[in-house]
Enzyme design. Structure first.
Site, PDB file in Angstrom:
ATOM      1  N   GLY A  75       3.530  50.677 -38.397  1.00 56.72           N
ATOM      2  CA  GLY A  75       2.415  51.594 -38.618  1.00 56.72           C
ATOM      3  C   GLY A  75       1.375  51.632 -37.509  1.00 56.72           C
ATOM      4  N   GLU A 103      -3.837  46.886 -35.281  1.00 52.47           N
ATOM      5  CA  GLU A 103      -3.200  47.146 -36.584  1.00 52.47           C
ATOM      6  C   GLU A 103      -3.727  48.443 -37.181  1.00 52.47           C
ATOM      7  OE1 GLU A 103      -0.951  46.749 -38.538  1.00 52.47           O
ATOM      8  OE2 GLU A 103      -0.712  44.769 -39.389  1.00 52.47           O
ATOM      9  N   ASP A 104      -2.893  49.084 -37.970  1.00 51.65           N
ATOM     10  CA  ASP A 104      -3.354  50.313 -38.618  1.00 51.65           C
ATOM     11  C   ASP A 104      -4.253  50.018 -39.816  1.00 51.65           C
ATOM     12  OD1 ASP A 104      -1.197  49.215 -39.962  1.00 51.65           O
ATOM     13  OD2 ASP A 104      -0.196  51.111 -40.369  1.00 51.65           O
ATOM     14  N   ASP A 132      -5.150  45.060 -45.577  1.00 49.02           N
ATOM     15  CA  ASP A 132      -5.201  45.186 -47.036  1.00 49.02           C
ATOM     16  C   ASP A 132      -5.531  43.792 -47.588  1.00 49.02           C
ATOM     17  OD1 ASP A 132      -4.401  45.577 -49.765  1.00 49.02           O
ATOM     18  OD2 ASP A 132      -3.109  47.205 -49.172  1.00 49.02           O
ATOM     19  N   LYS A 150      -9.374  48.118 -45.730  1.00 48.29           N
ATOM     20  CA  LYS A 150      -9.453  48.324 -47.180  1.00 48.29           C
ATOM     21  C   LYS A 150     -10.060  47.050 -47.766  1.00 48.29           C
ATOM     22  CE  LYS A 150      -5.935  50.988 -49.268  1.00 48.29           C
ATOM     23  NZ  LYS A 150      -4.649  51.086 -49.972  1.00 48.29           N
ATOM     24  N   VAL A 166      -3.286  55.485 -49.291  1.00 51.05           N
ATOM     25  CA  VAL A 166      -3.439  56.403 -48.159  1.00 51.05           C
ATOM     26  C   VAL A 166      -2.143  56.506 -47.361  1.00 51.05           C
ATOM     27  CG1 VAL A 166      -5.940  56.249 -47.877  1.00 51.05           C
ATOM     28  CG2 VAL A 166      -4.491  54.505 -46.824  1.00 51.05           C
ATOM     29  N   ASP A 210       2.933  55.050 -44.150  1.00 47.04           N
ATOM     30  CA  ASP A 210       4.051  55.778 -44.758  1.00 47.04           C
ATOM     31  C   ASP A 210       4.010  55.788 -46.282  1.00 47.04           C
ATOM     32  OD1 ASP A 210       4.673  52.874 -44.692  1.00 47.04           O
ATOM     33  OD2 ASP A 210       6.536  53.503 -45.642  1.00 47.04           O
ATOM     34  N   ARG A 237       4.557  59.348 -41.695  1.00 44.74           N
ATOM     35  CA  ARG A 237       3.787  58.592 -40.697  1.00 44.74           C
ATOM     36  C   ARG A 237       3.234  59.509 -39.608  1.00 44.74           C
ATOM     37  NH1 ARG A 237       4.941  52.864 -40.989  1.00 44.74           N
ATOM     38  NH2 ARG A 237       6.978  52.416 -41.894  1.00 44.74           N
TER      39      ARG A 237
HETATM   40  C1  PRP Z   1       1.173  47.361 -43.502  1.00 43.17           C
HETATM   41  C2  PRP Z   1       0.187  47.373 -42.348  1.00 43.17           C
HETATM   42  C3  PRP Z   1      -0.106  45.918 -42.134  1.00 43.17           C
HETATM   43  C4  PRP Z   1       0.031  45.329 -43.524  1.00 43.17           C
HETATM   44  C5  PRP Z   1      -1.328  45.110 -44.120  1.00 43.17           C
HETATM   45  O1  PRP Z   1       2.428  47.126 -42.975  1.00 43.17           O
HETATM   46  O2  PRP Z   1       0.716  47.970 -41.198  1.00 43.17           O
HETATM   47  O3  PRP Z   1       0.807  45.305 -41.253  1.00 43.17           O
HETATM   48  O4  PRP Z   1       0.747  46.285 -44.318  1.00 43.17           O
HETATM   49  O5  PRP Z   1      -1.219  44.529 -45.372  1.00 43.17           O
HETATM   50  P1  PRP Z   1      -1.826  43.091 -45.724  1.00 43.17           P
HETATM   51  O6  PRP Z   1      -3.213  43.028 -45.171  1.00 43.17           O
HETATM   52  O7  PRP Z   1      -1.805  43.094 -47.248  1.00 43.17           O
HETATM   53  O8  PRP Z   1      -0.921  42.045 -45.164  1.00 43.17           O
HETATM   54  P2  PRP Z   1       3.778  47.352 -43.784  1.00 43.17           P
HETATM   55  O9  PRP Z   1       4.271  46.035 -44.295  1.00 43.17           O
HETATM   56  O10 PRP Z   1       3.592  48.462 -44.783  1.00 43.17           O
HETATM   57  O11 PRP Z   1       4.788  47.789 -42.627  1.00 43.17           O
HETATM   58  P3  PRP Z   1       4.775  49.087 -41.672  1.00 43.17           P
HETATM   59  O12 PRP Z   1       3.628  48.913 -40.701  1.00 43.17           O
HETATM   60  O13 PRP Z   1       6.098  49.043 -40.995  1.00 43.17           O
HETATM   61  O14 PRP Z   1       4.575  50.305 -42.539  1.00 43.17           O
END
Ligand code: PRP
Length: 184
Positions: free
Chosen positions: A46, A102-103, A106, A134, A156, A162, A168
């Site tokens: 992401g 990072e995007d 969470d 977030k 989101v 995604d 994406r």
């Molecule tokens: C998403 C995002 C971070 C992570 C954040 O990745 O890009 O890496 O979740 O979540 P956290 O703070 O709860 O650890 P995802 O696992 O969805 O993979 P992607 O980037 O390939 O979509």
């Protein structure tokens, strides 16, 4: 797959607002790292969209590398399990000034695990730049040095984020209307 307009609740961050903020972050980072050996580390997948726009707004020389992690599943992540490294860096970060890109943050477990790992490799500095924070979802405290936007606890998508790997590519951050999303 459905057209995103069929389940779009609202656009949370427009393309214009996002690009303006990314330009500001680029200036800030360029000033802070002037004269240093900056390496941007992007966590796939992401973060790539944010990374490439951010790089174009950073005016000092820098390099980039990628890593990928996967959690052991939502339940495991909630219990604080570490993320698993699935792709490592090609770059030796010893003595480098590393900025993680990072995007979204969470729970915070992904960033926490990556910071813990990279710190064992003795970078000169290690900081964090995230587009979306977030903050209400945080389960473990993580340091955030550069933040694009703080967002509410809504599902989101777009701009790297995604829904089951789709959408994406959208150039804005959108909120999902779950009642209208068909899914699997
Ligand atoms: C998403 C995002 C971070 C992570 C954040 O990745 O890009 O890496 O979740 O979540 P956290 O703070 O709860 O650890 P995802 O696992 O969805 O993979 P992607 O980037 O390939 O979509």
């Amino acid at each position: 797959m459905q057209d995103y307009r069929e389940f779009l609740a609202e656009i949370l961050v427009s393309t214009e607002t996002m690009q303006k903020r990314i330009a500001e972050l680029g200036v800030e980072i360029s000033n802070d790292y002037r004269g240093k050996d900056l390496l941007l580390v992007c966590i796939l997948r992401g973060g790539v969209f944010f990374l490439t726009d951010l790089m174009r707004q950073i005016s000092i020389p820098h390099t980039v590398d990628f890593m990928a992690v996967s959690s052991y599943g939502v339940g495991a992540r909630k219990s604080g399990a570490q993320a698993r490294l699935t792709l490592d860096l090609n770059t030796d970060i010893n003595g480098r000034d590393v900025l993680l890109v990072e995007d979204i943050v969470d729970s915070g477990y992904t960033i926490e695990a990556v910071l813990e790992l990279l710190n064992t490799r003795h970078p000169n500095s290690l900081r964090v730049c995230v587009l979306l924070d977030k903050v209400e979802r945080r389960e473990t405290p993580v340091p955030i040095d550069y933040r694009g936007f703080t967002i509410p606890d809504k599902f989101v998508f777009g701009y790297g984020l995604d829904i089951d790997e789709y959408y994406r590519n959208l150039p804005f951050i959108a909120v999902l209307d779950q009642s209208r999303y068909l899914g699997e």
